[in-house]
Design a protein around this motif. Structure first.
Motif, PDB file in Angstrom:
ATOM      1  N   ASP A   1       0.836  -1.196   0.000  1.00  0.00           N
ATOM      2  CA  ASP A   1       0.000   0.000   0.000  1.00  0.00           C
ATOM      3  C   ASP A   1       0.872   1.248   0.000  1.00  0.00           C
ATOM      4  O   ASP A   1       1.685   1.443   0.906  1.00  0.00           O
ATOM      5  N   THR A   2       0.715   2.099  -0.996  1.00  0.00           N
ATOM      6  CA  THR A   2       1.471   3.355  -1.069  1.00  0.00           C
ATOM      7  C   THR A   2       0.552   4.558  -0.954  1.00  0.00           C
ATOM      8  O   THR A   2       1.008   5.687  -1.074  1.00  0.00           O
ATOM      9  N   SER A   3      -0.740   4.339  -0.728  1.00  0.00           N
ATOM     10  CA  SER A   3      -1.691   5.439  -0.681  1.00  0.00           C
ATOM     11  C   SER A   3      -1.741   6.045   0.715  1.00  0.00           C
ATOM     12  O   SER A   3      -1.160   5.526   1.667  1.00  0.00           O
ATOM     13  N   SER A   4      -2.456   7.162   0.845  1.00  0.00           N
ATOM     14  CA  SER A   4      -2.576   7.842   2.131  1.00  0.00           C
ATOM     15  C   SER A   4      -3.509   7.068   3.051  1.00  0.00           C
ATOM     16  O   SER A   4      -4.346   6.282   2.604  1.00  0.00           O
TER      17      SER A   4
ATOM     18  N   ALA B   1      -5.225  11.749   6.465  1.00  0.00           N
ATOM     19  CA  ALA B   1      -4.141  12.018   5.507  1.00  0.00           C
ATOM     20  C   ALA B   1      -3.336  13.259   5.833  1.00  0.00           C
ATOM     21  O   ALA B   1      -3.800  14.216   6.433  1.00  0.00           O
TER      22      ALA B   1
ATOM     23  N   ARG C   1       7.538   8.796   3.662  1.00  0.00           N
ATOM     24  CA  ARG C   1       6.149   8.860   4.109  1.00  0.00           C
ATOM     25  C   ARG C   1       6.119   9.594   5.448  1.00  0.00           C
ATOM     26  O   ARG C   1       6.975   9.357   6.304  1.00  0.00           O
TER      27      ARG C   1
ATOM     28  N   SER D   1       0.652  10.221   4.969  1.00  0.00           N
ATOM     29  CA  SER D   1       0.671  10.644   3.567  1.00  0.00           C
ATOM     30  C   SER D   1       0.812   9.438   2.657  1.00  0.00           C
ATOM     31  O   SER D   1       1.106   8.329   3.119  1.00  0.00           O
ATOM     32  N   ARG D   2       0.638   9.645   1.380  1.00  0.00           N
ATOM     33  CA  ARG D   2       1.005   8.631   0.420  1.00  0.00           C
ATOM     34  C   ARG D   2       2.530   8.609   0.325  1.00  0.00           C
ATOM     35  O   ARG D   2       3.218   9.527   0.765  1.00  0.00           O
TER      36      ARG D   2
ATOM     37  N   GLN E   1       0.750  14.444  -4.903  1.00  0.00           N
ATOM     38  CA  GLN E   1      -0.139  13.382  -4.432  1.00  0.00           C
ATOM     39  C   GLN E   1      -0.456  12.378  -5.541  1.00  0.00           C
ATOM     40  O   GLN E   1      -1.155  11.387  -5.295  1.00  0.00           O
ATOM     41  N   HIS E   2       0.012  12.633  -6.766  1.00  0.00           N
ATOM     42  CA  HIS E   2      -0.338  11.768  -7.905  1.00  0.00           C
ATOM     43  C   HIS E   2       0.906  11.415  -8.721  1.00  0.00           C
ATOM     44  O   HIS E   2       0.945  11.583  -9.930  1.00  0.00           O
ATOM     45  N   GLN E   3       1.942  10.921  -8.045  1.00  0.00           N
ATOM     46  CA  GLN E   3       3.133  10.469  -8.767  1.00  0.00           C
ATOM     47  C   GLN E   3       2.777   9.267  -9.642  1.00  0.00           C
ATOM     48  O   GLN E   3       1.889   8.470  -9.299  1.00  0.00           O
TER      49      GLN E   3
ATOM     50  N   PRO F   1       2.693   5.634 -11.037  1.00  0.00           N
ATOM     51  CA  PRO F   1       2.904   4.355 -10.343  1.00  0.00           C
ATOM     52  C   PRO F   1       4.298   3.767 -10.610  1.00  0.00           C
ATOM     53  O   PRO F   1       4.851   3.074  -9.757  1.00  0.00           O
TER      54      PRO F   1
END
Length: 340
Positions: free
Chosen positions: A200-203, A207, A283, A299-300, A329-331, A333
């Motif tokens: 899992d790499t999401s927030s 957050a 993170r 954070s993500r 927030q949208h690097q 993948p």
């Protein structure tokens, strides 16, 4: 001498346990063939020879491989271990059917099933409880052998062979891994590991947002800025104040900062002698101040490289604060593939 005496004490304890569990509870004194009645051939063919493969079960690892029977087996990237166990189960099924039929004929199958279900439920509940402290279940082969022995009741030749195989596994496990610390079915950290591509790499929670990233001139370092999501101004995308709630920052799962600042400079490790400049993964999480320990939100994951463009080329420092906030927030993948 102290070690010898301890080993003797341990062996005596296991000998007593084996006598009670196998001879009395398991019914060995009832179901073992009586050699005095002229059954030496049956002892050899039904008890001794079938026990030999499982008595030296560690040698099978040279043929099929060595795979732990833990929760991690079902998450493994290498599915060979799971296949080995599935084949083993299929080989056991015919014998299990014969033994369960004998239980049914004796009128004790329903009681046996209820006891088994109760044990399974208790084990699952204890495993869930212990998992909160990072203890996972690990079914040692000595334990599986003991269960097989206790289940293989009856005077049939099939039950005798299964008892012999189970007894060999039980003796092997006790003889090779018989120290008390080495044989519990719950062990710290056992039962799970992160699988590549599913981390899992999401927030998390409410957050924390990365607000800015910048390279530090003439240093192999990067300045990172962050703020809780509810403290970021929606129109200007800026966070007021120099201090915030206590946070912890990790780089590659290692804590590198703990405090109330909203921005810090982080030196990056030296580049490898050869190869492409690697990513370093950050993170930040808000430290929980309630009853539970850990972080209340995080954070993500942010992938950063050393150089003039730490999160480039898709991140433009000349963009507006809101654009930079969104980009961080949208690097892509692809930049997070190395995070494990």
């Amino acid at each position: 001498m102290e070690g010898v005496m301890q080993s003797l004490g341990i062996f005596a304890l296991y000998a007593l346990a084996a006598h009670v569990l196998l001879w009395d509870v398991g019914g060995a004194k009832v179901f073992f063939p009586d050699t005095a009645l002229g059954a030496p051939l049956e002892v050899l063919t039904l008890e001794v020879l079938p026990m030999m493969p499982s008595l030296h079960i560690q040698l099978l690892a040279f043929v099929v491989g060595d795979y732990d029977l833990t929760g991690a087996l079902f998450q493994a990237r290498d599915k060979i271990g799971l296949l080995v166990y599935c084949v083993g189960v299929l080989l056991v099924v015919p014998s299990a059917v014969v033994i369960l039929r004998d239980w049914h004929r004796a009128g004790k199958l329903s009681r046996f099933a209820l006891k088994t279900l109760a044990c399974v439920i208790a084990t699952v509940l204890l495993t869930l409880l212990f998992s909160t402290q990072d203890y996972g279940i690990h079914l040692h082969h000595y334990f599986v052998g003991l269960l097989g022995y206790l289940a293989a009741r009856g005077p049939s030749r099939t039950a005798a062979v299964v008892r012999a195989l189970s007894l060999g596994a039980f003796i092997n496990g006790m003889a090779r891994w018989g120290e008390p610390a080495g044989i519990p079915i719950w062990s710290v950290g056992a039962g799970r590991y992160p699988t590549a591509g599913t981390v899992d790499t999401s927030s998390l929670g409410a957050a924390v947002l990365w607000t800015d990233v910048g390279a530090v001139a003439e240093e192999r370092a990067v300045r990172l800025s962050w703020a809780p999501a509810d403290e970021v101004d929606g129109s200007s995308c800026s966070a007021a104040g120099e201090e915030g709630p206590q946070v912890v920052v990790e780089m590659n799962h290692v804590e590198v900062y703990r405090g109330h600042d909203r921005s810090q400079v982080f030196p990056l490790p030296q580049a490898p002698a050869s190869g492409e400049e690697p990513y370093y993964y950050f993170r930040v999480g808000v430290v929980s101040t309630g009853i539970a320990s850990g972080v209340s939100s995080a954070s993500r994951v942010l992938a950063v490289r050393a150089g003039d463009e730490p999160v480039g080329p898709y991140y433009n420092e000349t963009a507006t604060a809101c654009e930079r906030l969104w980009l961080l927030q949208h690097q892509p993948p692809s930049s997070l593939r190395g995070y494990l």
